[in-house]
Design a protein around this motif. Structure first.
Motif, mmCIF file in Angstrom:
data_model
loop_
_atom_site.group_PDB
_atom_site.id
_atom_site.type_symbol
_atom_site.label_atom_id
_atom_site.label_comp_id
_atom_site.label_asym_id
_atom_site.label_seq_id
_atom_site.Cartn_x
_atom_site.Cartn_y
_atom_site.Cartn_z
ATOM 1 N N ALA A 26 0.832 -1.213 0.000
ATOM 2 C CA ALA A 26 0.000 0.000 0.000
ATOM 3 C C ALA A 26 0.864 1.259 0.000
ATOM 4 C CB ALA A 26 -0.942 -0.001 1.195
ATOM 5 N N LEU A 27 1.947 1.253 0.754
ATOM 6 C CA LEU A 27 2.825 2.423 0.795
ATOM 7 C C LEU A 27 3.462 2.661 -0.568
ATOM 8 C CD1 LEU A 27 4.117 4.679 2.472
ATOM 9 C CD2 LEU A 27 5.956 3.055 3.034
ATOM 10 N N THR A 28 3.915 1.602 -1.204
ATOM 11 C CA THR A 28 4.523 1.728 -2.529
ATOM 12 C C THR A 28 3.523 2.286 -3.532
ATOM 13 O OG1 THR A 28 6.043 -0.084 -2.071
ATOM 14 C CG2 THR A 28 5.658 0.447 -4.388
ATOM 15 N N GLU A 29 2.318 1.750 -3.526
ATOM 16 C CA GLU A 29 1.287 2.223 -4.452
ATOM 17 C C GLU A 29 0.901 3.674 -4.165
ATOM 18 O OE1 GLU A 29 -1.669 -0.863 -4.146
ATOM 19 O OE2 GLU A 29 -0.637 -2.094 -5.645
ATOM 20 N N ALA A 30 0.924 4.079 -2.891
ATOM 21 C CA ALA A 30 0.617 5.469 -2.533
ATOM 22 C C ALA A 30 1.643 6.439 -3.122
ATOM 23 C CB ALA A 30 0.541 5.624 -1.012
ATOM 24 N N HIS A 31 2.846 5.954 -3.394
ATOM 25 C CA HIS A 31 3.894 6.776 -4.002
ATOM 26 C C HIS A 31 3.943 6.586 -5.521
ATOM 27 C CE1 HIS A 31 5.929 8.634 -0.558
ATOM 28 N NE2 HIS A 31 5.475 7.586 0.110
ATOM 29 N N GLY A 32 2.935 5.946 -6.077
ATOM 30 C CA GLY A 32 2.858 5.786 -7.526
ATOM 31 C C GLY A 32 3.608 4.589 -8.067
ATOM 32 N N GLY A 33 4.083 3.717 -7.198
ATOM 33 C CA GLY A 33 4.816 2.537 -7.647
ATOM 34 C C GLY A 33 3.886 1.455 -8.170
ATOM 35 N N ARG A 34 4.369 0.746 -9.185
ATOM 36 C CA ARG A 34 3.616 -0.360 -9.773
ATOM 37 C C ARG A 34 4.537 -1.572 -9.815
ATOM 38 N NH1 ARG A 34 2.334 -2.464 -15.190
ATOM 39 N NH2 ARG A 34 3.994 -1.160 -16.035
ATOM 40 N N TYR A 35 4.121 -2.641 -9.128
ATOM 41 C CA TYR A 35 4.948 -3.840 -9.075
ATOM 42 C C TYR A 35 4.941 -4.547 -10.423
ATOM 43 C CZ TYR A 35 5.600 -3.512 -4.068
ATOM 44 O OH TYR A 35 5.977 -3.097 -2.816
ATOM 45 N N LEU A 36 6.136 -4.824 -10.933
ATOM 46 C CA LEU A 36 6.291 -5.610 -12.146
ATOM 47 C C LEU A 36 6.702 -7.036 -11.816
ATOM 48 C CD1 LEU A 36 8.226 -3.015 -14.345
ATOM 49 C CD2 LEU A 36 5.756 -3.405 -14.228
ATOM 50 N N VAL A 37 7.477 -7.185 -10.748
ATOM 51 C CA VAL A 37 7.952 -8.492 -10.290
ATOM 52 C C VAL A 37 7.887 -8.508 -8.772
ATOM 53 C CG1 VAL A 37 9.944 -10.052 -10.174
ATOM 54 C CG2 VAL A 37 9.529 -8.724 -12.262
ATOM 55 N N ARG A 38 7.321 -9.573 -8.209
ATOM 56 C CA ARG A 38 7.307 -9.772 -6.751
ATOM 57 C C ARG A 38 7.617 -11.229 -6.466
ATOM 58 N NH1 ARG A 38 2.314 -7.755 -3.556
ATOM 59 N NH2 ARG A 38 3.786 -7.879 -1.855
ATOM 60 N N GLY A 39 8.892 -11.546 -6.440
ATOM 61 C CA GLY A 39 9.288 -12.932 -6.218
ATOM 62 C C GLY A 39 9.180 -13.712 -7.517
ATOM 63 N N GLY A 40 8.987 -14.984 -7.409
ATOM 64 C CA GLY A 40 8.894 -15.824 -8.601
ATOM 65 C C GLY A 40 10.228 -16.473 -8.921
ATOM 66 N N ALA A 41 10.174 -17.405 -9.830
ATOM 67 C CA ALA A 41 11.362 -18.165 -10.213
ATOM 68 C C ALA A 41 12.362 -17.267 -10.933
ATOM 69 C CB ALA A 41 10.966 -19.332 -11.109
ATOM 70 N N THR A 42 13.633 -17.498 -10.677
ATOM 71 C CA THR A 42 14.698 -16.785 -11.378
ATOM 72 C C THR A 42 15.626 -17.802 -12.026
ATOM 73 O OG1 THR A 42 16.108 -16.708 -9.414
ATOM 74 C CG2 THR A 42 14.675 -14.808 -9.797
ATOM 75 N N GLU A 43 16.273 -17.377 -13.066
ATOM 76 C CA GLU A 43 17.236 -18.224 -13.772
ATOM 77 C C GLU A 43 18.436 -17.359 -14.142
ATOM 78 O OE1 GLU A 43 17.641 -20.704 -17.955
ATOM 79 O OE2 GLU A 43 15.669 -20.016 -17.306
#
Length: 95
Positions: A26-43
């Motif tokens: 919520a804090l990130t979104e209040a500052h206009g942030g938009r999540y593109l990646v939140r965890g998930g598999a990496t290679e």
């Protein structure tokens, strides 16, 4: 020009990190942030980076990204995150 906050978290206390995670969205979104990646598999395809939990957040510009990390509520949450993970964070300007 867009800017991105890129985070790599190695979580050391899942329960405590969950407290952080409940508030940071919520804090990130209040500052206009938009999540593109939140965890998930990496290679890893090149180099010697060993990513853990990667997060990428897009902002309209670098000032907006900086407004998040300088917010007193973010500073409080970052302290909580620091007790529950080993974290590296960078802000990168886009093209």
């Amino acid at each position: 020009m867009a800017a991105y906050v890129i985070v790599d978290n190695e979580i050391t206390d899942q329960a405590l990190f969950a407290d952080y995670a409940r508030e940071i969205l919520a804090l990130t979104e209040a500052h206009g942030g938009r999540y593109l990646v939140r965890g998930g598999a990496t290679e890893v395809v090149e180099g010697n980076w060993t990513p853990h939990r990667v997060v990428i957040i897009e902002f309209e510009d670098i000032e907006q990204a900086r407004s998040l990390v300088s917010d007193p509520n973010y500073v409080r949450l970052a302290e909580l995150r620091g007790r529950s993970s080993v974290t590296s964070t960078v802000i990168v300007e886009g093209v």
